[in-house]
Scaffold this active site. Structure first.
Site, PDB file in Angstrom:
ATOM      1  CD  GLU A 164      -3.216  -4.694  14.331  1.00 22.39           C
ATOM      2  OE1 GLU A 164      -3.164  -4.262  13.180  1.00 22.39           O
ATOM      3  OE2 GLU A 164      -4.141  -4.438  15.112  1.00 22.39           O
TER       4      GLU A 164
ATOM      5  NE  ARG B 189      -2.540  -2.520   2.925  1.00 23.96           N
ATOM      6  CZ  ARG B 189      -2.805  -2.746   4.206  1.00 23.96           C
ATOM      7  NH1 ARG B 189      -3.382  -1.816   4.929  1.00 23.96           N
ATOM      8  NH2 ARG B 189      -2.499  -3.903   4.748  1.00 23.96           N
TER       9      ARG B 189
HETATM   10  O1  PRP Z   1       3.101  -0.861  11.854  1.00 18.01           O
HETATM   11  P1  PRP Z   1       3.023  -2.326  11.538  1.00 18.01           P
HETATM   12  O2  PRP Z   1       2.504  -3.136  12.684  1.00 18.01           O
HETATM   13  O3  PRP Z   1       4.324  -2.866  11.069  1.00 18.01           O
HETATM   14  O4  PRP Z   1       1.962  -2.556  10.383  1.00 18.01           O
HETATM   15  C1  PRP Z   1       1.800  -1.705   9.285  1.00 18.01           C
HETATM   16  C2  PRP Z   1       1.918  -2.443   7.975  1.00 18.01           C
HETATM   17  O5  PRP Z   1       0.876  -3.419   7.824  1.00 18.01           O
HETATM   18  C3  PRP Z   1       0.229  -3.232   6.576  1.00 18.01           C
HETATM   19  O6  PRP Z   1       0.822  -3.928   5.540  1.00 18.01           O
HETATM   20  P2  PRP Z   1       0.746  -5.494   5.374  1.00 18.01           P
HETATM   21  O7  PRP Z   1       1.965  -6.096   5.985  1.00 18.01           O
HETATM   22  O8  PRP Z   1      -0.569  -5.986   5.844  1.00 18.01           O
HETATM   23  O9  PRP Z   1       0.944  -5.682   3.817  1.00 18.01           O
HETATM   24  P3  PRP Z   1       0.162  -5.221   2.496  1.00 18.01           P
HETATM   25  O10 PRP Z   1       0.338  -3.727   2.352  1.00 18.01           O
HETATM   26  O11 PRP Z   1       0.902  -5.961   1.450  1.00 18.01           O
HETATM   27  O12 PRP Z   1      -1.278  -5.607   2.618  1.00 18.01           O
HETATM   28  C4  PRP Z   1       0.374  -1.759   6.324  1.00 18.01           C
HETATM   29  O13 PRP Z   1       0.185  -1.433   4.952  1.00 18.01           O
HETATM   30  C5  PRP Z   1       1.764  -1.484   6.809  1.00 18.01           C
HETATM   31  O14 PRP Z   1       2.740  -1.747   5.821  1.00 18.01           O
HETATM   32  N1  ADE Z   2      -5.571  -2.775  11.460  1.00 19.32           N
HETATM   33  C1  ADE Z   2      -4.926  -2.725  10.288  1.00 19.32           C
HETATM   34  N2  ADE Z   2      -5.583  -2.325   9.176  1.00 19.32           N
HETATM   35  C2  ADE Z   2      -4.937  -2.276   7.983  1.00 19.32           C
HETATM   36  N3  ADE Z   2      -3.667  -2.602   7.831  1.00 19.32           N
HETATM   37  C3  ADE Z   2      -2.984  -3.001   8.928  1.00 19.32           C
HETATM   38  N4  ADE Z   2      -1.703  -3.360   9.102  1.00 19.32           N
HETATM   39  C4  ADE Z   2      -1.523  -3.684  10.395  1.00 19.32           C
HETATM   40  N5  ADE Z   2      -2.651  -3.515  11.083  1.00 19.32           N
HETATM   41  C5  ADE Z   2      -3.580  -3.090  10.185  1.00 19.32           C
END
Ligand code: PRP
Ligand code: ADE
Length: 210
Positions: free
Chosen positions: A108, A71
């Protein structure tokens, strides 16, 4: 500017906040998933979100924008183009074909790693890290570590969303850090990243929906 001179809140933030859908129990029970795909369906709001970042970094002599897969790519690429900066994709494992360095982190809802192509940034380059959301801070921390390992100067990290459940602390390098985040809003949430430290900037309040 996100925070207006009179201390008021940037009017763009309210529409940005309203355009983000919160989906309970995704991808697993207990997680309130902040879904930015609904914002992307609204071109004016999407544009405003990118412009908030552009406004902040326009005059900061940024030579590279590092976007976190997936993202962070969405907001990072238009930002890089607007700044005339290069874009560095920080990717999930085994996606980059060249020589990479790698950092693992705890999420998370699981664990993951980020990788970066060696040679994509030079020592002393001024870099910002962009993502949609910060939860624990683990992802941003991994991004900072990757960039600092090759000598980049990480000026700031910026996200659209900061999760309120982590108010009062975030986890960096796997341990709690004493970080005081005044509030969490749909705006740039983090300023002044240096090494292990993420220091929260002053935030306008948009608390009511929480
Ligand atoms: O602060 P944190 O606990 O590290 O979490 C934040 C991360 O989690 C989500 O990505 P995700 O790993 O779900 O990947 P995606 O963007 O590929 O869906 C979000 O886009 C951040 O990159
Ligand atoms: N609650 C949440 N929603 C979307 N992206 C996430 N990445 C980690 N936690 C998330």
């Amino acid at each position: 500017m996100v925070e207006e001179e009179n201390g008021g809140v940037d009017p763009r933030l309210q529409a940005i906040k309203a355009a983000i859908r919160v989906v309970p129990h995704f991808p697993k029970p207990g997680i309130m998933f902040n879904d930015i795909t609904t914002l992307l369906l609204r071109p004016k709001v999407f544009k405003d979100a990118v412009e908030i970042f552009v406004d902040r970094y326009r005059d900061m002599n940024i030579s590279a924008v590092a976007g976190v897969e997936a993202r962070g790519f969405i907001f990072g690429t238009p930002l890089a183009l607007a700044l005339g900066a290069k874009f560095i994709p920080l990717r999930k494992p085994k996606k980059l074909p060249g020589e990479v360095i790698s950092e693992s982190y705890v999420l998370e809802y699981g664990t993951d790693s980020l990788e970066m192509h060696l040679g994509s940034v030079n020592q002393g380059e001024r870099v910002i890290v962009i993502d949609d959301l910060v939860a624990t801070g683990g992802t941003l921390c991994a991004a900072i570590k990757l960039l600092e390992r090759v000598g980049a100067d990480v000026i700031e990290c910026a996200c659209l969303i900061g999760l309120p459940k982590f108010k009062g602390g975030c986890w960096l390098h796997g341990k709690p850090e004493d970080v005081s985040w005044e509030t969490f809003t749909y705006k740039l949430v983090i300023q002044g990243c240096k090494g292990d430290k993420i220091i929260a900037g002053k935030q306008p309040r948009l608390d009511e929906a929480w």
